[in-house]
Design a protein around this motif. Sequence first.
Motif, PDB file in Angstrom:
ATOM      1  N   UNK A   1      28.382  -9.934 -17.582  1.00 22.38           N
ATOM      2  CA  UNK A   1      29.557 -10.673 -17.136  1.00 22.38           C
ATOM      3  C   UNK A   1      29.942 -11.678 -18.227  1.00 22.38           C
ATOM      4  N   UNK A   2      31.225 -11.756 -18.513  1.00 24.11           N
ATOM      5  CA  UNK A   2      31.696 -12.584 -19.617  1.00 24.11           C
ATOM      6  C   UNK A   2      31.785 -14.043 -19.193  1.00 24.11           C
ATOM      7  N   UNK A   3      31.252 -14.913 -20.023  1.00 23.93           N
ATOM      8  CA  UNK A   3      31.404 -16.360 -19.857  1.00 23.93           C
ATOM      9  C   UNK A   3      32.086 -16.892 -21.116  1.00 23.93           C
ATOM     10  N   UNK A   4      33.191 -17.574 -20.930  1.00 24.24           N
ATOM     11  CA  UNK A   4      33.927 -18.144 -22.052  1.00 24.24           C
ATOM     12  C   UNK A   4      34.103 -19.635 -21.806  1.00 24.24           C
ATOM     13  N   UNK A   5      33.663 -20.434 -22.769  1.00 25.22           N
ATOM     14  CA  UNK A   5      33.757 -21.886 -22.665  1.00 25.22           C
ATOM     15  C   UNK A   5      34.737 -22.371 -23.731  1.00 25.22           C
ATOM     16  N   UNK A   6      35.805 -22.984 -23.286  1.00 26.97           N
ATOM     17  CA  UNK A   6      36.827 -23.473 -24.226  1.00 26.97           C
ATOM     18  C   UNK A   6      36.550 -24.928 -24.591  1.00 26.97           C
TER      19      UNK A   6
ATOM     20  N   UNK B   1      24.773 -22.926 -14.441  1.00 30.41           N
ATOM     21  CA  UNK B   1      25.016 -23.393 -15.800  1.00 30.41           C
ATOM     22  C   UNK B   1      25.873 -24.646 -15.749  1.00 30.41           C
ATOM     23  N   UNK B   2      25.318 -25.751 -16.185  1.00 26.77           N
ATOM     24  CA  UNK B   2      26.020 -27.034 -16.211  1.00 26.77           C
ATOM     25  C   UNK B   2      26.215 -27.506 -17.646  1.00 26.77           C
ATOM     26  N   UNK B   3      27.099 -28.467 -17.815  1.00 28.02           N
ATOM     27  CA  UNK B   3      27.362 -29.046 -19.143  1.00 28.02           C
ATOM     28  C   UNK B   3      27.584 -27.950 -20.184  1.00 28.02           C
ATOM     29  N   UNK B   4      28.419 -27.019 -19.846  1.00 25.96           N
ATOM     30  CA  UNK B   4      28.635 -25.874 -20.727  1.00 25.96           C
ATOM     31  C   UNK B   4      29.281 -26.279 -22.045  1.00 25.96           C
ATOM     32  N   UNK B   5      28.899 -25.556 -23.077  1.00 23.01           N
ATOM     33  CA  UNK B   5      29.388 -25.810 -24.437  1.00 23.01           C
ATOM     34  C   UNK B   5      30.064 -24.545 -24.967  1.00 23.01           C
ATOM     35  N   UNK B   6      30.961 -24.691 -25.918  1.00 19.10           N
ATOM     36  CA  UNK B   6      31.601 -23.493 -26.495  1.00 19.10           C
ATOM     37  C   UNK B   6      30.586 -22.482 -27.022  1.00 19.10           C
ATOM     38  N   UNK B   7      29.460 -22.952 -27.523  1.00 17.84           N
ATOM     39  CA  UNK B   7      28.453 -22.031 -28.046  1.00 17.84           C
ATOM     40  C   UNK B   7      27.720 -21.258 -26.954  1.00 17.84           C
ATOM     41  N   UNK B   8      27.977 -21.574 -25.691  1.00 17.09           N
ATOM     42  CA  UNK B   8      27.426 -20.783 -24.589  1.00 17.09           C
ATOM     43  C   UNK B   8      28.278 -19.539 -24.307  1.00 17.09           C
ATOM     44  N   UNK B   9      29.403 -19.423 -24.975  1.00 18.19           N
ATOM     45  CA  UNK B   9      30.280 -18.274 -24.785  1.00 18.19           C
ATOM     46  C   UNK B   9      29.563 -16.987 -25.181  1.00 18.19           C
ATOM     47  N   UNK B  10      29.517 -16.045 -24.245  1.00 17.81           N
ATOM     48  CA  UNK B  10      28.798 -14.786 -24.473  1.00 17.81           C
ATOM     49  C   UNK B  10      28.963 -13.895 -23.250  1.00 17.81           C
ATOM     50  N   UNK B  11      28.522 -12.662 -23.395  1.00 16.09           N
ATOM     51  CA  UNK B  11      28.327 -11.802 -22.224  1.00 16.09           C
ATOM     52  C   UNK B  11      26.910 -12.059 -21.723  1.00 16.09           C
TER      53      UNK B  11
END
Length: 126
Positions: free
Chosen positions: A120-125, A83-93
């Motif tokens: 697995x939790x992914x959190x993008x700030x 996962x590249x160029x992650x955005x806050x809206x990618x935050x999810x399990x």
Amino acid sequence: QVQLVESGGGLVQAGGSLRLSCAASGRTFRNYGMGWFRQAPEKEREFVAGIRWSGGSTYYAASVKGRFTISRDNAKNTVYLQMNSLKPEDTAVYYCAADSSRRMVVGEARYEYDYWGQGTQVTVSS
């Protein structure tokens, strides 16, 4: 039967990268189509990416196409989601799933997958 265990989630800043891994048990991993789904709080679980059991064809949700890459290593019984160029809206399990049907196309619907990992939790700030 196959058991799936995801890893690699965490906290990352917007624009950053993560690689998720999903390790599968069993000797027939190569016969399973594999997919990644995600579920944000108070939202439905949605398809992210999938890879066919044979030939390596892939398919992506429009929201991640060009940023995420799914791949598999049958020798290691593992599927990955880069996962590249992650955005806050990618935050999810993020959930890994296995499809035993050997369908001709990559499945996008939850009902097309027989086995699921614990997520697995992914959190993008921002």
